[in-house]
Design a protein around this motif. Sequence first.
Motif, PDB file in Angstrom:
ATOM      1  N   ASP A  84       0.864  -1.041   0.117  1.00 37.19           N
ATOM      2  CA  ASP A  84      -0.020   0.003   0.095  1.00 37.19           C
ATOM      3  C   ASP A  84       0.764   1.446   0.061  1.00 37.19           C
ATOM      4  O   ASP A  84       0.712   2.312  -0.691  1.00 37.19           O
ATOM      5  CB  ASP A  84      -0.938   0.072   1.314  1.00 37.19           C
ATOM      6  CG  ASP A  84      -2.147  -0.813   1.129  1.00 37.19           C
ATOM      7  OD1 ASP A  84      -2.321  -1.471  -0.173  1.00 37.19           O
ATOM      8  OD2 ASP A  84      -2.740  -1.147   2.096  1.00 37.19           O
TER       9      ASP A  84
ATOM     10  N   THR B 249      -4.742   7.551  -1.327  1.00 40.64           N
ATOM     11  CA  THR B 249      -5.144   6.224  -0.929  1.00 40.64           C
ATOM     12  C   THR B 249      -4.714   4.987  -1.893  1.00 40.64           C
ATOM     13  O   THR B 249      -4.858   5.034  -3.083  1.00 40.64           O
ATOM     14  CB  THR B 249      -6.627   6.108  -0.681  1.00 40.64           C
ATOM     15  OG1 THR B 249      -7.124   6.271  -1.985  1.00 40.64           O
ATOM     16  CG2 THR B 249      -7.164   7.376   0.138  1.00 40.64           C
TER      17      THR B 249
ATOM     18  N   ALA C  13      -6.224   2.298  -2.287  1.00 33.94           N
ATOM     19  CA  ALA C  13      -7.297   1.907  -3.178  1.00 33.94           C
ATOM     20  C   ALA C  13      -7.558   2.661  -4.549  1.00 33.94           C
ATOM     21  O   ALA C  13      -7.966   2.028  -5.447  1.00 33.94           O
ATOM     22  CB  ALA C  13      -8.609   1.709  -2.287  1.00 33.94           C
ATOM     23  N   SER C  14      -7.515   4.003  -4.389  1.00 32.52           N
ATOM     24  CA  SER C  14      -7.386   4.844  -5.644  1.00 32.52           C
ATOM     25  C   SER C  14      -6.316   4.560  -6.590  1.00 32.52           C
ATOM     26  O   SER C  14      -6.792   4.615  -7.786  1.00 32.52           O
ATOM     27  CB  SER C  14      -7.447   6.500  -4.889  1.00 32.52           C
ATOM     28  OG  SER C  14      -6.185   6.821  -4.611  1.00 32.52           O
TER      29      SER C  14
ATOM     30  N   GLU D  79      -4.954   1.462  -6.917  1.00 32.26           N
ATOM     31  CA  GLU D  79      -5.255   0.062  -7.388  1.00 32.26           C
ATOM     32  C   GLU D  79      -6.543   0.516  -8.563  1.00 32.26           C
ATOM     33  O   GLU D  79      -6.442  -0.118  -9.650  1.00 32.26           O
ATOM     34  CB  GLU D  79      -5.842  -0.653  -6.447  1.00 32.26           C
ATOM     35  CG  GLU D  79      -4.667  -1.439  -5.591  1.00 32.26           C
ATOM     36  CD  GLU D  79      -3.736  -2.310  -6.367  1.00 32.26           C
ATOM     37  OE1 GLU D  79      -4.120  -2.474  -7.527  1.00 32.26           O
ATOM     38  OE2 GLU D  79      -2.853  -2.962  -5.776  1.00 32.26           O
ATOM     39  N   ARG D  80      -7.397   1.299  -8.403  1.00 27.80           N
ATOM     40  CA  ARG D  80      -8.459   1.670  -9.202  1.00 27.80           C
ATOM     41  C   ARG D  80      -7.989   2.077 -10.586  1.00 27.80           C
ATOM     42  O   ARG D  80      -8.325   1.890 -11.575  1.00 27.80           O
ATOM     43  CB  ARG D  80      -9.587   2.612  -8.513  1.00 27.80           C
ATOM     44  CG  ARG D  80     -10.467   1.768  -7.885  1.00 27.80           C
ATOM     45  CD  ARG D  80     -11.864   2.606  -7.260  1.00 27.80           C
ATOM     46  NE  ARG D  80     -11.392   3.576  -6.900  1.00 27.80           N
ATOM     47  CZ  ARG D  80     -11.041   4.129  -5.517  1.00 27.80           C
ATOM     48  NH1 ARG D  80     -11.174   3.125  -4.505  1.00 27.80           N
ATOM     49  NH2 ARG D  80     -10.816   5.293  -5.084  1.00 27.80           N
TER      50      ARG D  80
END
Length: 190
Positions: free
Chosen positions: A32, A104, A106-107, A109-110
Amino acid sequence: MPSSHRKIMINRAPVLTLWAAVVAERLGLDHDEALTLGKALSGLTAQAKGVRLGIYEPTPETVGDQRKALQPGEEIHINLMGRSIPAVHTTGGLRAVRQGKPITPASVERYLGSKFGEDLEDVRQAMTVLANSLPAVDLARQAFRLYEAFRPEVKAGTAGWGAEGELDLAKLVRAAHPARSAAPVIRDDL
């Protein structure tokens, strides 16, 4: 191992983001943390190129935003691939900062998923093999030059800004396995 003969049409920014994340992870950051640093490095590189090409000009507002992001005691700087990346410690770990806010994972990865699609894991795997093919100290010194060797080719100047080019997985494989090809690998210890 992914098909080494596959070529993917993609912009350079997500390729640099993913490569920088793979490098950061190989150099000891967790997944991460590495994702956020990769995204920040790609953004800083794009911004610098945009200024060089005359696409962006620093404005008083952006200078002010940068100053706000550099509040004493709140940030550290991580050196990765020739760039100094601002980062903060959060409850989730180290996170790169963009416009004063932690990025983040997650952003990122998206973003990578939207750009690479079904090819993401194959490209990540090929990049990981390349990153693992060098001692960490050599990778730290050579990571940006390696990227320049395999990044998608685009037209020079503003004509290539934001354009897609061909990412050839064979270039990554050759760089990781120099004995199998005539392509030279950059080594500082030779």
